[in-house]
Scaffold this active site. Structure first.
Site, mmCIF file in Angstrom:
data_model
loop_
_atom_site.group_PDB
_atom_site.id
_atom_site.type_symbol
_atom_site.label_atom_id
_atom_site.label_comp_id
_atom_site.label_asym_id
_atom_site.label_seq_id
_atom_site.Cartn_x
_atom_site.Cartn_y
_atom_site.Cartn_z
ATOM 1 N N GLN A 347 0.999 -1.232 0.383
ATOM 2 C CA GLN A 347 -0.133 -0.016 -0.516
ATOM 3 C C GLN A 347 1.326 1.011 -0.082
ATOM 4 O OE1 GLN A 347 -3.119 -1.160 1.752
ATOM 5 N NE2 GLN A 347 -3.821 0.526 -0.306
ATOM 6 N N THR A 517 -0.219 -0.607 7.076
ATOM 7 C CA THR A 517 -1.384 -1.168 6.770
ATOM 8 C C THR A 517 -0.893 -2.370 6.746
ATOM 9 O OG1 THR A 517 -1.402 -1.172 4.457
ATOM 10 C CG2 THR A 517 -2.406 0.555 5.048
ATOM 11 N N THR A 518 -2.113 -3.388 7.665
ATOM 12 C CA THR A 518 -1.625 -5.043 7.369
ATOM 13 C C THR A 518 -1.941 -5.665 5.727
ATOM 14 O OG1 THR A 518 -1.521 -5.110 9.479
ATOM 15 C CG2 THR A 518 -2.309 -6.983 8.931
ATOM 16 N N HIS A 519 -2.642 -4.120 4.823
ATOM 17 C CA HIS A 519 -2.899 -5.109 3.785
ATOM 18 C C HIS A 519 -2.429 -5.588 2.736
ATOM 19 C CE1 HIS A 519 -6.270 -1.568 5.375
ATOM 20 N NE2 HIS A 519 -6.223 -2.452 5.449
ATOM 21 N N LEU A 520 -0.859 -6.815 2.787
ATOM 22 C CA LEU A 520 0.068 -6.837 1.439
ATOM 23 C C LEU A 520 -1.271 -7.439 1.132
ATOM 24 C CD1 LEU A 520 2.533 -8.711 3.711
ATOM 25 C CD2 LEU A 520 2.610 -6.283 3.007
#
Lengths: 592, 409
Positions: A347, A517-520
């Site tokens: 992100q 973010t943890t949005h891998l």
């Protein structure tokens, strides 16, 4: 030697959002389902009760709800030419752990992606021409459209009790909602949360600048709610302890507060916690999964045979398990062949910390929830003409101040000493009158040939398996995008009357120690061509048809939104395909 | 040799069980179905099944009584350790008369004084159903009482004092629904076993039916319409609570949670409504409006309440319908006996999950966080801020804490 357990119809790897949804849907279809979860079982009242759920040191600083790097970690490098080193303390992202997965400790920002996001390559090529895209950018279409996913987005929003204002109902633009969103069949199940003072001011300033602000869709309840499975949630108390925390009040949508109570009543469902799946087993042809092997907390190894395997761990663990199990061809960036590990993305997040006159502005920043705030979508996806700007992609931006927690949320003007009396004085002066949005600019990151996951040649885990290796850096496109968005964001705070606006651009090189973010995303992507994707449009493995791989690992590139809504919609989409197509005729659903 | 002996034994068993089956009519589907329903209405599983066990009705669950711990026997059709070899008359005598197969008296932990209200036909249906469950070989040592209570002879005297045999008689001037409710409450439902005050010898105070009692560390509140929770609940509220474990005021936890789970949630809507109609018609004493709570204690309790309780129960104590109990009307908050309030504050509680209300929300424990004076203060506050109930002393909190520490369940 693994001991063999009795066969099941379905084995599910990981019991977070996607695992819970799939387990419910398949158990509901009458199948005998077992889910295997690496971390512990978690219940609201016993594992994060209101008495200490708001312990910032325990949860935010010491990462109680996350995977421990001593259990397993990843290696990281920016460039293919560098040696990767193991991550020993989580920074840029937080790998979830335990039943509920990231769904326990997310902010509950419940977005849908834009219709154009799903046909990104086609859309951008048609609008700007193929030469507009950087040569090493590897974006792709998803193979599924927004219209196909709409009923599944809807199902998830009603499961969660999402609070929000619709912007587009069946093509009719709704006042106060997001005019850029794809058409939805009906409104959100609950109205938006009440907005605090600062968030309201942001909305006004954005409107004055000609934008169309709207409240962020939120899995924090604006009122009591009973979902279609009969499970109940309570109203949010605006305590500001959502992200990285479990909600002790039953007010944040999570697998625990929406699916699991109904799921565990099903006699044909079993959960095994504290058990780590180490391998997906294949038969001698390599074309059929026979089940999984896992290790329990006692260190004993078990084989769980099953007719159908559903991989629903966190993004990077999905990719790692496929690589370790020899499923699909590993991606080779030099030769540009292979699919597993390809199109890995994250992100591009940045922020604008703003300081206002304490005599005039009292924001009470501790009144907050994980997804509270006013956003604009004018600069997301392809909602604006990229032609003059020389980049593609974008993001939503908003005053989404999720908390005023005392350890972390003490913004002070640039130049303030980092500690001591002067720092304390500045904290005191600015705490009530500074804005530090938790989300800020939430930008996309598109995929590139040299950003990927493979197996590390050096470092191994406790089972002597290679760690997953991340090779990731920002490219010029993302840096330009972020500068443009951050500047636009800052203008809104200026319009609100800030006396000082401090822009925190996202810059290269990608910094693994700084939280985004943890949005891998990506690494085991869906698509229309088995040469460039690991999964077909139903998230079914091209190589092993009785294997489905859920989660953001399927995203060919990241969009400018939080991924959970899309992750869950895809899980429902896949569950529907399994129920209506695969079970009738088990086999490859798409001929490549 | 051994194989021959085994075979002979097997044949003997077969022959015997064929004989046994003839009495409890396994061929009669309707009888088995009625029996299953009545066994649920009578909550047989609660005592005779160890919670979570895969072997229903195989006994072994310890039952706390004021006199000591009893263990529920095996009532599966196993011939040696269960009731497989019993005759119908023997079964009926145990259920409705409290007389064992060997002629000795049962302890009234087995609620035969209530089951006596059932017709023999109903009991035979239960037996027909029990004959269909998996036989489990599980010898249970049922009696762990100290001398002289372990002398079952004493029960003869007890029976003479407290046991009033006699089937349920309909009241012709009351509605069909009322009579059905009365039958369920007084007979199989044995509501009075928990909710009727007891004498020193453990017999019902028959002049105070359903006016509340405390057992196994839980308050079973007054469930007449005079005071207690049902005074404020409508008949629909009662029926919903029995069926789902939750309503707009309350959530069933502890022993009542178990009753909802294993018994009342399995009843038909007509039957839960009948129970509600009957209970609403029972008059009871009105609450005494008296509180001498100290204002400092109330101030301290209020502060603790706002810090720790208001996030879920809300500042005004109203909670969230069907999720978080309304403390202003909670079933066990305003009764004279603060046992349940103290227990739930100290230890937390898990409310029952049912098919209709699968959530099963829980309250966390605060015993680790609050000292006895703080527990007493917050208990006093919730009992007096929205109503009137005697203040809770630090000493009562201390005693409840000690009892919970000593408790095994």
């Amino acid at each position: 030697m693994a001991r063999k357990l009795p066969r099941k119809d379905v084995v599910i790897v990981g019991l977070g959002w996607t695992g819970s949804i799939m387990a419910y849907e398949l158990a509901d279809a009458g199948l005998d389902v077992i889910a295997i979860e690496r971390g512990p079982w978690r219940n609201t009242a016993t594992d994060y009760p209101p008495g200490y759920a708001a312990d910032e040191l325990r949860y935010r600083i010491r990462h109680e709800l996350f995977l421990s790097p001593s259990q397993t970690t990843f290696t990281f490098r920016n460039k293919m030419s560098e040696a990767a080193l193991p991550i020993r303390s989580w920074g840029a992202f937080m790998p979830p752990n335990g039943v509920g997965g990231g769904g326990v400790h997310w902010n509950a920002e419940t977005w849908r992606f834009l219709p154009s996001d799903f046909v990104l390559k086609t859309h951008l090529t048609e609008r700007y021409g193929a030469n507009f895209l950087p040569g090493d950018m590897t974006i792709q279409d998803w193979g599924v459209t927004y219209d196909e996913l709409e009923p599944h987005y809807d199902k998830f929003e009603y499961l969660c009790g999402t609070s929000g204002q619709a912007g587009n109902i069946n093509g009719t633009i709704m006042d106060g909602g997001n005019p850029f969103e794809g058409p939805r069949a009906r409104a959100y199940p609950n109205p938006p949360q009440d907005q605090p003072f600062g968030h309201t001011l942001f909305g006004k300033a954005a409107r004055d600048l000609g934008y169309k602000p709207f409240p962020q869709p939120s899995g924090n309840m604006s009122r009591p709610y009973q979902n279609p499975l009969g499970v109940r949630l309570g109203p949010c108390t605006y305590c500001g302890f959502c992200e990285w925390f479990g909600c002790g009040n039953y007010s944040k949508a999570s697998p625990q507060t929406t699916v699991l109570p109904a799921l565990v009543r099903k006699p044909n469902f079993t959960a095994r916690d504290n058990s780590e799946v180490t391998r997906i087993n294949l038969d001698s042809s390599g074309k059929r999964a026979t089940g999984v092997t896992f290790v329990d907390a006692a260190g004993d190894e078990w084989e769980q045979p099953a007719d159908l395997v559903v991989l629903s761990a966190y993004t990077i663990f999905n990719v790692q398990l496929l690589l370790l199990s020899g499923i699909g061809k590993a991606y080779d960036p030099a030769a540009n062949t292979g699919v597993i590990g390809r199109n890995f993305t994250h992100q591009t997040i940045s922020d604008v910390v703003s300081f206002f006159d304490p005599a005039k502005f009292v924001f009470n920043p501790f009144i907050a929830s994980g997804a509270i705030g006013m956003c604009i979508d004018e600069f997301n996806g392809d909602n604006f003409d990229h032609g003059p700007h020389g980049f593609v992609g974008g993001g939503y931006m908003g005053h989404v101040q999720t908390n005023g927690r005392p350890i972390e949320t003490t913004p002070v003007p640039p130049g303030t000493p980092l500690w001591g009396a002067a720092w304390k004085k500045a904290v005191k002066e600015n705490y009530q009158s500074a804005i530090k949005p938790g989300t800020g600019v939430h930008g996309s990151m598109y995929s590139y040939r040299d950003v990927y996951v493979d197996l590390d040649p050096t470092y191994k885990d406790r089972f002597n398996r290679p760690l997953a290796r991340i090779t990731m850096d920002f490219h010029d496109n993302e840096i330009k995008q972020n500068k443009f968005l951050t500047d636009k964001f800052a203008e809104i705070f200026q319009a609100m009357g800030a006396k000082q606006v401090h822009k925190e651009y996202r810059k290269a090189p990608y910094d693994i120690t700084k939280y985004q973010t943890t949005h891998l995303c990506g690494g085991a992507i869906m698509g229309t061509d088995s040469n460039t994707s690991a999964l077909n449009r139903y998230l079914q493995s091209w190589d092993v048809p009785n294997l489905f791989v859920l989660g953001a690992s399927a995203f060919p590139q990241n969009a400018g939104y939080n991924p959970t809504g899309t992750v869950a919609a895809l899980a429902y989409w896949t569950a529907d395909a399994i129920r209506s197509k695969y079970l009738r005729n088990p086999g490859q659903l798409i001929n490549a | 040799m051994r194989r021959v002996a085994k075979l002979a034994l097997a044949m003997l068993t077969l022959a015997a069980s064929a004989g046994g089956a003839a009495s409890a009519d396994l061929q009669d589907f309707a009888s088995v179905e009625r029996g299953r329903y009545l066994a649920a209405a009578a909550d047989c599983g609660s005592c005779h099944t160890i919670p979570g066990s895969d072997h229903p009705f195989s006994g072994g669950r310890p039952i706390e009584t004021p006199f000591g711990v009893l263990v529920a026997p095996n009532i599966t059709p196993d011939r040696e350790t269960g009731i497989g070899a019993w005759s119908d008359d023997e079964f009926d005598a145990a259920v409705r008369k409290g007389v064992r197969r060997d002629g000795k008296r049962l302890y009234p932990a087995m609620p035969f004084p209530y089951f006596a209200r059932m017709a023999r036909e109903d009991v035979m249906d239960i037996r027909a159903y029990l004959s269909t469950v998996e036989p489990v070989h599980n010898p249970v040592s049922v009696n762990k009482l100290p001398f002289p209570l372990n002398q079952r002879m004493a029960m003869t005297v007890w029976d003479r004092l407290y046991f009033m045999p006699g089937e349920f008689r309909k009241q012709p001037d009351k509605s069909k629904e009322w009579n059905r409710g009365a039958y369920l409450v007084e007979g199989p439902g044995h509501c009075g076993a928990c909710h009727t005050p007891k004498t020193a010898l453990g017999g019902d105070k028959s002049d105070k039916p359903l006016q509340g009692y405390t057992l196994q560390g839980w308050v079973a509140p007054d469930i007449t319409s005079g005071q207690g929770p049902l005074a404020a609940w409508s008949a629909d509220d009662i029926a919903q609570y029995l069926k789902t474990g939750h309503n707009r005021f309350a959530a069933a936890a502890g022993l009542m949670g178990e009753v909802v789970d294993l018994s009342t949630s399995k009843l038909s809507d007509d039957d839960t409504k009948a129970i509600a109609a009957y209970l609403k018609d029972i008059s009871g004493p009105k609450p005494a409006a008296d509180s001498s709570a100290d204002s400092h204690v109330m101030a301290a309790g209020s502060a603790i309440y706002q810090d720790l309780c208001s996030a879920c129960h809300k500042s005004d104590g109203t909670g969230v319908p069907n999720l978080i109990p309304n403390l202003a009307n909670a079933a066990t908050v305003k009764t004279d006996d603060p046992t349940t309030v103290l227990r739930v504050v100290l230890q937390g509680a898990q409310s029952v999950a049912t098919d209709k209300e699968p959530t099963g929300p829980a309250m966390p424990a605060f015993g680790w966080q609050l000292n006895d004076a703080q527990v007493a203060a917050v208990a006093t506050y919730v009992r007096n801020h929205w109503g009137k109930a005697p203040p809770v002393s630090e000493d009562e909190a201390k005693k409840e804490r000690a009892q919970l520490d000593a408790r095994t369940n």
